[in-house]
Design an enzyme around this catalytic site. Structure first.
Site, PDB file in Angstrom:
ATOM      1  N   GLU A 133       0.886  -1.181   0.000  1.00 23.59           N
ATOM      2  CA  GLU A 133       0.000   0.000   0.000  1.00 23.59           C
ATOM      3  C   GLU A 133       0.915   1.219   0.000  1.00 23.59           C
ATOM      4  O   GLU A 133       1.458   1.581   1.044  1.00 23.59           O
ATOM      5  CB  GLU A 133      -0.851   0.022   1.277  1.00 23.59           C
ATOM      6  CG  GLU A 133      -1.748  -1.163   1.458  1.00 23.59           C
ATOM      7  CD  GLU A 133      -2.981  -1.095   0.602  1.00 23.59           C
ATOM      8  OE1 GLU A 133      -3.158  -0.108  -0.128  1.00 23.59           O
ATOM      9  OE2 GLU A 133      -3.763  -2.048   0.659  1.00 23.59           O
TER      10      GLU A 133
ATOM     11  N   CYS B  83      -2.874   8.583   2.768  1.00 19.71           N
ATOM     12  CA  CYS B  83      -2.466   8.119   1.435  1.00 19.71           C
ATOM     13  C   CYS B  83      -3.551   8.378   0.393  1.00 19.71           C
ATOM     14  O   CYS B  83      -3.245   8.643  -0.764  1.00 19.71           O
ATOM     15  CB  CYS B  83      -2.064   6.657   1.463  1.00 19.71           C
ATOM     16  SG  CYS B  83      -3.339   5.581   2.106  1.00 19.71           S
TER      17      CYS B  83
HETATM   18  P1  NAD Z   1       9.431   7.107   5.029  1.00 21.97           P
HETATM   19  O1  NAD Z   1       9.315   6.649   3.631  1.00 21.97           O
HETATM   20  O2  NAD Z   1      10.791   7.234   5.633  1.00 21.97           O
HETATM   21  O3  NAD Z   1       8.623   6.145   6.003  1.00 21.97           O
HETATM   22  C1  NAD Z   1       7.305   5.717   5.730  1.00 21.97           C
HETATM   23  C2  NAD Z   1       7.052   4.504   6.615  1.00 21.97           C
HETATM   24  O4  NAD Z   1       7.920   3.454   6.220  1.00 21.97           O
HETATM   25  C3  NAD Z   1       7.364   4.753   8.098  1.00 21.97           C
HETATM   26  O5  NAD Z   1       6.390   4.097   8.858  1.00 21.97           O
HETATM   27  C4  NAD Z   1       8.730   4.131   8.304  1.00 21.97           C
HETATM   28  O6  NAD Z   1       8.898   3.640   9.623  1.00 21.97           O
HETATM   29  C5  NAD Z   1       8.732   3.009   7.311  1.00 21.97           C
HETATM   30  N1  NAD Z   1      10.056   2.706   6.790  1.00 21.97           N
HETATM   31  C6  NAD Z   1      10.984   3.580   6.342  1.00 21.97           C
HETATM   32  N2  NAD Z   1      12.079   2.919   5.926  1.00 21.97           N
HETATM   33  C7  NAD Z   1      11.837   1.613   6.106  1.00 21.97           C
HETATM   34  C8  NAD Z   1      12.582   0.424   5.870  1.00 21.97           C
HETATM   35  N3  NAD Z   1      13.812   0.447   5.322  1.00 21.97           N
HETATM   36  N4  NAD Z   1      12.022  -0.753   6.197  1.00 21.97           N
HETATM   37  C9  NAD Z   1      10.786  -0.803   6.738  1.00 21.97           C
HETATM   38  N5  NAD Z   1      10.044   0.267   6.979  1.00 21.97           N
HETATM   39  C10 NAD Z   1      10.548   1.463   6.673  1.00 21.97           C
HETATM   40  O7  NAD Z   1       8.686   8.459   5.117  1.00 21.97           O
HETATM   41  P2  NAD Z   1       8.148   9.336   6.319  1.00 21.97           P
HETATM   42  O8  NAD Z   1       8.944  10.596   6.378  1.00 21.97           O
HETATM   43  O9  NAD Z   1       7.894   8.586   7.571  1.00 21.97           O
HETATM   44  O10 NAD Z   1       6.752   9.657   5.672  1.00 21.97           O
HETATM   45  C11 NAD Z   1       6.664  10.465   4.531  1.00 21.97           C
HETATM   46  C12 NAD Z   1       6.295   9.726   3.295  1.00 21.97           C
HETATM   47  O11 NAD Z   1       5.881   8.409   3.530  1.00 21.97           O
HETATM   48  C13 NAD Z   1       5.115  10.419   2.690  1.00 21.97           C
HETATM   49  O12 NAD Z   1       5.541  11.308   1.705  1.00 21.97           O
HETATM   50  C14 NAD Z   1       4.268   9.317   2.133  1.00 21.97           C
HETATM   51  O13 NAD Z   1       4.538   9.155   0.762  1.00 21.97           O
HETATM   52  C15 NAD Z   1       4.711   8.090   2.820  1.00 21.97           C
HETATM   53  N6  NAD Z   1       3.728   7.531   3.736  1.00 21.97           N
HETATM   54  C16 NAD Z   1       2.699   6.862   3.197  1.00 21.97           C
HETATM   55  C17 NAD Z   1       1.745   6.311   4.018  1.00 21.97           C
HETATM   56  C18 NAD Z   1       0.582   5.569   3.443  1.00 21.97           C
HETATM   57  O14 NAD Z   1      -0.415   5.432   4.106  1.00 21.97           O
HETATM   58  N7  NAD Z   1       0.680   5.042   2.215  1.00 21.97           N
HETATM   59  C19 NAD Z   1       1.843   6.468   5.390  1.00 21.97           C
HETATM   60  C20 NAD Z   1       2.932   7.154   5.934  1.00 21.97           C
HETATM   61  C21 NAD Z   1       3.882   7.691   5.082  1.00 21.97           C
END
Ligand code: NAD
Length: 476
Positions: free
Chosen positions: A250, A284
């Site tokens: 997702e 999202c």
């Molecule tokens: P991010 O991409 O660093 O993290 C998003 C999520 O992924 C967090 O929960 C983080 O803990 C997890 N994550 C990050 N790196 C990971 C890895 N190597 N392995 C496993 N999990 C990992 O971004 P962020 O700064 O936390 O959030 C911003 C961006 O994330 C937004 O621009 C958005 O696109 C996306 N996001 C999407 C959703 C969604 O519901 N689809 C939710 C939260 C964030």
């Protein structure tokens, strides 16, 4: 009033914390204050969780559907009983309003109840064969699942990650976001208190890259379930591909909203403006690009900006608040960068545009119009309280703009024209399309995207199916 709980991991039924483990500081985004210190998993912790998940799967795959249903129904009851306490914790950790947080509890309870019924309908089929032969097709749980849930829905994301695998007979190792651990632990605790065997549902936290590499390198894990950004999703899929693990992804979106000139503009704005700024836009399926027909464009922009400016921004625990802070320090920085870039390229700012106050991560509801296609905002998911409104003439151009990006999660439409409604439903490249409503989901409805927004569904029968594998048995 509920105090913020002591933080821990939940490994094989044990509350794990302390020792020489590194910790992560959990912060209240409304105040910047420290809520607690979260222990981060070591390799030994993750290996213990994997070993337990393997035992948990061996046990749970042989459970009856009635046992699984009883656990899910019991957990749903406990969620309702604990709703106020859970919602308060989610607001403290993530910043969203208490009312929004409480509606998440209802969503999880609804999903658990739905899967309690659905797991009793995991049917196979019998094939037509010559007399004396029998061939059947059966469904079995896929195996231990590594599930990664983000911070934006601190209760319902973990609920989704746990509900379907548990209903299917899988074990789950949940790594929810380190920003919102107590909410995830609260949901898991409801399942454990309702009788879920401790080796079936576990929670770990850590350095995300460390945890995901460790878990996905293990042959014990048979499925990856991830919600988060497209960039990280792509990286995790590559890790999962090494061992050909099943995936449900997702990922990000960039929600188009097509508004035609046959609508009652006020009605659309009354529905869409609060929906846009729900959870400070960190959703999202958030509506992002408002693709508006020329005839109503000026009225639409004016009405949007007036409503956005009137939104009461504040601490999510204050009952008059309609929008809380952003969840972490990264988000306001990203908003400032994207707005400056858009304005420098000629976009017009009608409301907001700045941070609010000097504590926490508050950002004003922001409305921009006439944003050029080469602005970062028009191509990257803002994941924040920014609405983009651009004018268009005809339906073909509007659909082309909606489908321009590689994302395809939710697409919203407002028009009274019935034949246009059907054409839009057909032509929009999205996993979820709405006509004259903001309601994109429900426990019984598949939630998921296409293209760079990922694949597979959560919720609905499809979410359960994603945790099952198919076996054909042929007998002479
Ligand atoms: P991010 O991409 O660093 O993290 C998003 C999520 O992924 C967090 O929960 C983080 O803990 C997890 N994550 C990050 N790196 C990971 C890895 N190597 N392995 C496993 N999990 C990992 O971004 P962020 O700064 O936390 O959030 C911003 C961006 O994330 C937004 O621009 C958005 O696109 C996306 N996001 C999407 C959703 C969604 O519901 N689809 C939710 C939260 C964030």
């Amino acid at each position: 009033m509920t105090a913020y709980p002591q933080l821990h991991m939940m490994i094989d039924g044990e509350r794990v914390s302390g020792g020489d483990r590194a910790t992560h500081r959990v912060v209240n985004p409304a105040t910047g204050e420290t809520l607690g210190e979260l222990p981060l998993a070591t390799n030994d912790d993750l290996d213990r969780a994997l070993d337990a998940a393997q035992r948990g799967f061996r046990r749970w795959r042989h459970s009856t559907a009635h046992e699984r249903a009883a656990v899910l129904q019991g957990a749903a009851r406990l969620l309702h009983e604990r709703a106020d306490a859970l919602a308060r914790i989610a607001t403290l950790e993530e910043g969203k309003t208490f009312a929004e947080a409480k509606s998440e509890v209802g969503m999880v309870a609804g999903l658990f109840n739905f899967y309690a019924g659905e797991c009793q309908r995991i049917y196979g089929r019998t094939l037509v064969r010559p007399v004396g032969m029998r061939s059947t097709v059966t469904k079995e749980p896929v195996g231990p699942v590594a599930a990664f849930a983000p911070w934006n829905f601190p209760l319902s994301n973990p609920g989704r990650k746990l509900g379907a695998p548990i209903a299917a007979g899988c074990s789950v190792i949940l790594k929810s976001a380190e920003e919102t651990p107590a909410s995830a632990l609260g949901v898991l605790q409801c399942l454990l208190d309702a009788g879920l065997p401790p080796e079936v549902g576990q929670a770990v936290f850590g350095v995300p890259d460390h945890v995901s590499r460790h878990l996905l390198a293990s042959p014990i894990i048979r499925k990856l379930s991830f919600t988060g950004s497209t960039v990280i999703g792509r990286h995790l899929m590559k890790l999962a591909a090494e061992d050909l693990k099943r995936t449900t992804m997702e990922l990000g979106g960039h929600g188009p909203v097509l508004v035609f000139d046959d609508v009652d503009t006020s009605r659309v704005l009354d529905a869409m403006v609060p929906y846009k700024f729900r959870n400070a836009g960190q959703v999202c399926v958030a509506p992002t690009r408002f693709i508006v027909q020329e005839g109503i464009f000026d009225d639409f922009v004016r009405g949007f900006a007036e409503r956005a400016a009137a939104i009461k921004v504040g601490n999510g625990l204050d009952p008059v608040t309609r929008m809380g802070p952003m969840a972490n320090a990264r988000r306001p920085e990203a908003m400032e960068r994207m707005i400056a870039d858009a304005v420098a390229r000629g976009a017009r700012l009608h409301a907001g545009g700045d941070r609010i106050g000097n504590q926490g991560f508050f950002f004003a509801p922001t409305v921009l119009s006439n944003v050029p296609l080469d602005a970062e905002l028009m191509n990257e998911e803002p994941f924040g309280p920014i609405a983009i409104i651009n004018p268009y003439v005809g339906q073909d151009d509007m659909v082309a703009e909606a489908n321009r990006l590689p994302y395809g999660l939710a697409a919203y439409n407002w028009t009274e024209n019935a034949s246009r409604q059907r054409r839009l439903a057909r032509e929009l490249e999205a996993g979820m399309v709405t006509i004259n409503t903001t309601a994109v989901g429900g426990a019984d409805s598949p939630f998921g995207g296409v293209k760079w927004s990922g694949h597979g569904s959560e919720d609905g029968p499809e979410g359960l199916e994603a945790c099952l594998v198919t076996k054909a048995v042929h007998e002479a």
